[in-house]
Design an enzyme around this catalytic site. Structure first.
Site, PDB file in Angstrom:
ATOM      1  N   GLY A 185       0.884  -1.361   0.136  1.00  0.00           N
ATOM      2  CA  GLY A 185      -0.106  -0.027  -0.171  1.00  0.00           C
ATOM      3  C   GLY A 185       0.775   1.275   0.111  1.00  0.00           C
ATOM      4  N   SER A 186       0.821   2.049  -1.006  1.00  0.00           N
ATOM      5  CA  SER A 186       1.631   3.184  -1.290  1.00  0.00           C
ATOM      6  C   SER A 186       1.212   4.118  -2.199  1.00  0.00           C
ATOM      7  CB  SER A 186       2.830   2.678  -1.338  1.00  0.00           C
ATOM      8  OG  SER A 186       3.101   1.660  -2.417  1.00  0.00           O
ATOM      9  N   ARG A 187       2.056   5.142  -2.658  1.00  0.00           N
ATOM     10  CA  ARG A 187       1.653   6.106  -3.739  1.00  0.00           C
ATOM     11  C   ARG A 187       2.787   6.449  -4.337  1.00  0.00           C
ATOM     12  NH1 ARG A 187      -0.860  12.073  -1.720  1.00  0.00           N
ATOM     13  NH2 ARG A 187       0.394  13.259  -2.859  1.00  0.00           N
TER      14      ARG A 187
END
Length: 221
Positions: A185-187
């Site tokens: 989960g990240s960006r």
């Protein structure tokens, strides 16, 4: 095909799951409980395998386009003042990755790595406005002979606890090539020149090394 960054986790999880399944088979008498434990262990293994999947994507380099560096959903399209490297206004396009997305980072353009720096930091949720400057992150800038410099930033989220960045200053890289990995989960933020034309919309789902994020006007237009 699985990403090399997941090899140790996949092997460890596999042996743990095998141990749980066997232990449940020999030591749990209640059939419903035994089956439940075994099914949950197998689901855990499946989740780990799908997270570290690394689908091959053939790319024909297009020097007029910036491709999505990751799979996910576009959560930000805005003009910002980028203060770490460019120190001027840039168009920012941010892509959020859920734990279900492919988490391989790929080079959005072909060029030379002119800047690559890791920053320790917090673990705010990836869509938080301050995550781009306060979370653990890496910033990479690529120089393209035709359109100048383009930057991207890998940002850890609330679940992501490790960013892997392969970019080394001075290295020649190709569009679509593996550039790193972000675990859980990240960006990723893209920092583009103001004269580019954004080709995506907010909340649009994009595919790494496939979806065009922006195109560039010819210099003589």
């Amino acid at each position: 095909m699985f990403h090399k960054e997941g090899q140790k986790i996949i092997i460890t999880t596999f042996f743990i799951v095998v141990a749980i399944v066997l232990a449940a088979h020999f030591y749990v008498d209640l059939a419903w409980l035994r089956i439940s434990i075994q099914v949950l262990a197998l689901i855990l293994l499946i989740l780990i395998l799908q997270f570290f999947r690394n689908p091959k994507r053939l790319v024909t380099p297009n020097f007029d386009e910036v491709l999505a560096p990751v799979d996910g959903k576009v959560v930000v399209i805005e003009e910002v003042e980028e203060s770490e490297y460019f120190k001027d206004k840039r168009k920012q396009v941010s892509i959020f990755m859920s734990p279900l997305n492919v988490h391989v980072t790929r080079y959005a353009v072909s060029g030379t790595v002119t800047y690559s720096k890791y920053h320790p930091g917090k673990y705010l949720v990836a869509w938080h406005p301050k995550s781009s400057t306060e979370n653990e992150r890496t910033t990479v800038v690529l120089h393209t002979p035709k359109f100048g410099e383009i930057g991207y930033r890998q940002i850890a989220g609330a679940l992501a606890r490790r960013i892997v960045n392969y970019a080394e200053e001075g290295e020649q890289v190709a569009q679509g090539q593996d550039a790193g990995f972000i675990k859980f989960g990240s960006r990723v933020d893209l920092f583009l020149p103001l004269d580019c034309d954004i080709a995506v919309k907010l909340n649009q789902k994009v595919v790494g090394a496939k979806t065009c994020i922006a195109s560039f006007r010819k210099q003589d237009d």
